[in-house]
Write a protein that holds these residues in place. Structure first.
Motif, PDB file in Angstrom:
ATOM      1  N   ALA A 151      -4.861  74.426  91.643  1.00 36.21           N
ATOM      2  CA  ALA A 151      -6.268  74.341  91.277  1.00 36.21           C
ATOM      3  C   ALA A 151      -6.594  72.946  90.788  1.00 36.21           C
ATOM      4  CB  ALA A 151      -6.609  75.378  90.201  1.00 36.21           C
ATOM      5  N   ILE A 152      -7.860  72.577  90.922  1.00 36.06           N
ATOM      6  CA  ILE A 152      -8.331  71.272  90.461  1.00 36.06           C
ATOM      7  C   ILE A 152      -9.731  71.462  89.891  1.00 36.06           C
ATOM      8  CG2 ILE A 152      -9.258  70.641  92.738  1.00 36.06           C
ATOM      9  CD1 ILE A 152      -8.226  67.753  92.140  1.00 36.06           C
ATOM     10  N   ASN A 153     -10.014  70.778  88.791  1.00 32.60           N
ATOM     11  CA  ASN A 153     -11.331  70.941  88.191  1.00 32.60           C
ATOM     12  C   ASN A 153     -12.372  70.128  88.946  1.00 32.60           C
ATOM     13  OD1 ASN A 153     -10.664  68.378  87.297  1.00 32.60           O
ATOM     14  ND2 ASN A 153     -11.582  68.681  85.254  1.00 32.60           N
ATOM     15  N   TRP A 154     -13.613  70.176  88.503  1.00 32.51           N
ATOM     16  CA  TRP A 154     -14.698  69.590  89.275  1.00 32.51           C
ATOM     17  C   TRP A 154     -14.553  68.088  89.465  1.00 32.51           C
ATOM     18  CZ3 TRP A 154     -18.067  65.794  87.689  1.00 32.51           C
ATOM     19  CH2 TRP A 154     -18.012  65.468  86.333  1.00 32.51           C
ATOM     20  N   SER A 155     -13.985  67.403  88.484  1.00 37.23           N
ATOM     21  CA  SER A 155     -13.883  65.942  88.559  1.00 37.23           C
ATOM     22  C   SER A 155     -12.551  65.468  89.119  1.00 37.23           C
ATOM     23  CB  SER A 155     -14.079  65.344  87.171  1.00 37.23           C
ATOM     24  OG  SER A 155     -12.995  65.688  86.333  1.00 37.23           O
ATOM     25  N   GLY A 156     -11.583  66.374  89.208  1.00 41.97           N
ATOM     26  CA  GLY A 156     -10.255  65.964  89.642  1.00 41.97           C
ATOM     27  C   GLY A 156      -9.351  65.520  88.516  1.00 41.97           C
ATOM     28  N   SER A 157      -9.825  65.600  87.281  1.00 47.15           N
ATOM     29  CA  SER A 157      -9.046  65.108  86.149  1.00 47.15           C
ATOM     30  C   SER A 157      -8.015  66.125  85.648  1.00 47.15           C
ATOM     31  CB  SER A 157      -9.986  64.749  84.993  1.00 47.15           C
ATOM     32  OG  SER A 157     -10.683  65.905  84.545  1.00 47.15           O
ATOM     33  N   ARG A 158      -8.125  67.351  86.099  1.00 45.38           N
ATOM     34  CA  ARG A 158      -7.221  68.413  85.656  1.00 45.38           C
ATOM     35  C   ARG A 158      -6.730  69.199  86.857  1.00 45.38           C
ATOM     36  NH1 ARG A 158      -9.122  73.585  81.964  1.00 45.38           N
ATOM     37  NH2 ARG A 158      -7.058  74.493  81.610  1.00 45.38           N
ATOM     38  N   THR A 159      -5.417  69.415  86.897  1.00 46.83           N
ATOM     39  CA  THR A 159      -4.828  70.202  87.978  1.00 46.83           C
ATOM     40  C   THR A 159      -3.840  71.213  87.406  1.00 46.83           C
ATOM     41  OG1 THR A 159      -3.070  68.567  88.327  1.00 46.83           O
ATOM     42  CG2 THR A 159      -5.047  68.360  89.701  1.00 46.83           C
ATOM     43  N   SER A 160      -3.547  72.210  88.214  1.00 47.38           N
ATOM     44  CA  SER A 160      -2.589  73.239  87.833  1.00 47.38           C
ATOM     45  C   SER A 160      -1.867  73.697  89.091  1.00 47.38           C
ATOM     46  CB  SER A 160      -3.317  74.411  87.177  1.00 47.38           C
ATOM     47  OG  SER A 160      -2.418  75.457  86.847  1.00 47.38           O
ATOM     48  N   TYR A 161      -0.581  74.042  88.949  1.00 50.11           N
ATOM     49  CA  TYR A 161       0.222  74.439  90.088  1.00 50.11           C
ATOM     50  C   TYR A 161       1.047  75.681  89.769  1.00 50.11           C
ATOM     51  CZ  TYR A 161      -0.793  69.766  91.836  1.00 50.11           C
ATOM     52  OH  TYR A 161      -1.437  68.626  92.267  1.00 50.11           O
ATOM     53  N   ALA A 162       1.288  76.468  90.798  1.00 48.17           N
ATOM     54  CA  ALA A 162       2.262  77.542  90.677  1.00 48.17           C
ATOM     55  C   ALA A 162       3.644  76.913  90.534  1.00 48.17           C
ATOM     56  CB  ALA A 162       2.212  78.438  91.907  1.00 48.17           C
ATOM     57  N   ASP A 163       4.518  77.582  89.798  1.00 53.22           N
ATOM     58  CA  ASP A 163       5.869  77.037  89.596  1.00 53.22           C
ATOM     59  C   ASP A 163       6.599  76.822  90.916  1.00 53.22           C
ATOM     60  OD1 ASP A 163       6.595  78.896  86.523  1.00 53.22           O
ATOM     61  OD2 ASP A 163       5.540  77.011  86.864  1.00 53.22           O
ATOM     62  N   SER A 164       6.322  77.674  91.877  1.00 54.09           N
ATOM     63  CA  SER A 164       7.048  77.616  93.149  1.00 54.09           C
ATOM     64  C   SER A 164       6.712  76.384  93.981  1.00 54.09           C
ATOM     65  CB  SER A 164       6.762  78.874  93.972  1.00 54.09           C
ATOM     66  OG  SER A 164       5.372  78.993  94.234  1.00 54.09           O
ATOM     67  N   VAL A 165       5.595  75.714  93.671  1.00 59.40           N
ATOM     68  CA  VAL A 165       5.197  74.540  94.462  1.00 59.40           C
ATOM     69  C   VAL A 165       5.161  73.262  93.631  1.00 59.40           C
ATOM     70  CG1 VAL A 165       3.815  76.053  95.933  1.00 59.40           C
ATOM     71  CG2 VAL A 165       2.686  74.729  94.129  1.00 59.40           C
ATOM     72  N   LYS A 166       5.375  73.387  92.341  1.00 56.79           N
ATOM     73  CA  LYS A 166       5.291  72.224  91.463  1.00 56.79           C
ATOM     74  C   LYS A 166       6.299  71.161  91.887  1.00 56.79           C
ATOM     75  CE  LYS A 166       4.171  73.680  87.456  1.00 56.79           C
ATOM     76  NZ  LYS A 166       4.191  74.272  86.092  1.00 56.79           N
ATOM     77  N   GLY A 167       5.829  69.929  91.989  1.00 57.14           N
ATOM     78  CA  GLY A 167       6.685  68.829  92.416  1.00 57.14           C
ATOM     79  C   GLY A 167       6.738  68.646  93.921  1.00 57.14           C
ATOM     80  N   ARG A 168       6.230  69.622  94.682  1.00 58.49           N
ATOM     81  CA  ARG A 168       6.226  69.521  96.150  1.00 58.49           C
ATOM     82  C   ARG A 168       4.810  69.425  96.702  1.00 58.49           C
ATOM     83  NH1 ARG A 168       7.941  73.688  99.197  1.00 58.49           N
ATOM     84  NH2 ARG A 168       7.355  75.284  97.674  1.00 58.49           N
ATOM     85  N   PHE A 169       3.853  70.098  96.072  1.00 57.14           N
ATOM     86  CA  PHE A 169       2.474  70.124  96.552  1.00 57.14           C
ATOM     87  C   PHE A 169       1.589  69.313  95.606  1.00 57.14           C
ATOM     88  CE2 PHE A 169       2.523  74.549  98.852  1.00 57.14           C
ATOM     89  CZ  PHE A 169       3.648  74.140  99.567  1.00 57.14           C
ATOM     90  N   THR A 170       0.554  68.703  96.176  1.00 55.23           N
ATOM     91  CA  THR A 170      -0.424  67.961  95.390  1.00 55.23           C
ATOM     92  C   THR A 170      -1.830  68.322  95.837  1.00 55.23           C
ATOM     93  OG1 THR A 170       1.106  66.097  95.157  1.00 55.23           O
ATOM     94  CG2 THR A 170      -1.207  65.685  94.660  1.00 55.23           C
ATOM     95  N   ILE A 171      -2.650  68.719  94.886  1.00 52.74           N
ATOM     96  CA  ILE A 171      -4.046  69.019  95.173  1.00 52.74           C
ATOM     97  C   ILE A 171      -4.900  67.830  94.765  1.00 52.74           C
ATOM     98  CG2 ILE A 171      -4.442  70.162  92.936  1.00 52.74           C
ATOM     99  CD1 ILE A 171      -6.311  72.132  94.402  1.00 52.74           C
TER     100      ILE A 171
END
Length: 121
Positions: A50-70
């Motif tokens: 997930a990413i907030n409206w401005s792009g300043s905050r993101t969140s990732y599932a543990d299974s993709v953290k470090g591999r995926f970028t939003i």
């Protein structure tokens, strides 16, 4: 209201990369947080990022953290999901959604139709 169209899915070998795009229409695109979710055959829809409206905050599932970028580009009304080091467990239909900044798919009011990602071993 916002309409969403995903693209960029396809077949890739394990260890490879793909970049998904989600184009939004409507003047209110930047008012929404954006999320990526995925659903494998026979399984429940799951949060990916997930990413907030401005792009300043993101969140990732543990299974993709470090591999995926939003990321998102509000000038282009587009959100991206860069997926690296893909493995067969990443095979799923990937959906983008607009709504609150949330990992709960039931909270998201607007959805694209999805794009299929298949990772071969």
């Amino acid at each position: 209201q916002v309409q969403l169209v995903e693209s960029g899915g396809g077949l890739v070998q394990a260890g490879g990369s793909l970049r998904l795009s989600c184009a939004g229409s409507g003047r209110t695109f930047r008012d929404y947080a954006m999320g990526w979710f995925r659903q494998a055959p026979g399984k429940e829809r799951m949060f990916v990022a997930a990413i907030n409206w401005s792009g300043s905050r993101t969140s990732y599932a543990d299974s993709v953290k470090g591999r995926f970028t939003i990321s998102r580009d509000n000038t282009m009304n587009t959100v991206y999901l860069q997926m690296n080091s893909l493995n067969v467990e990443d095979t799923a239909v990937y959906y983008c959604a607009a709504g609150p900044f949330s990992s709960d798919y039931t909270a998201m009011p607007y959805w694209g139709k999805g794009t299929l990602v298949t990772v071969s071993s």
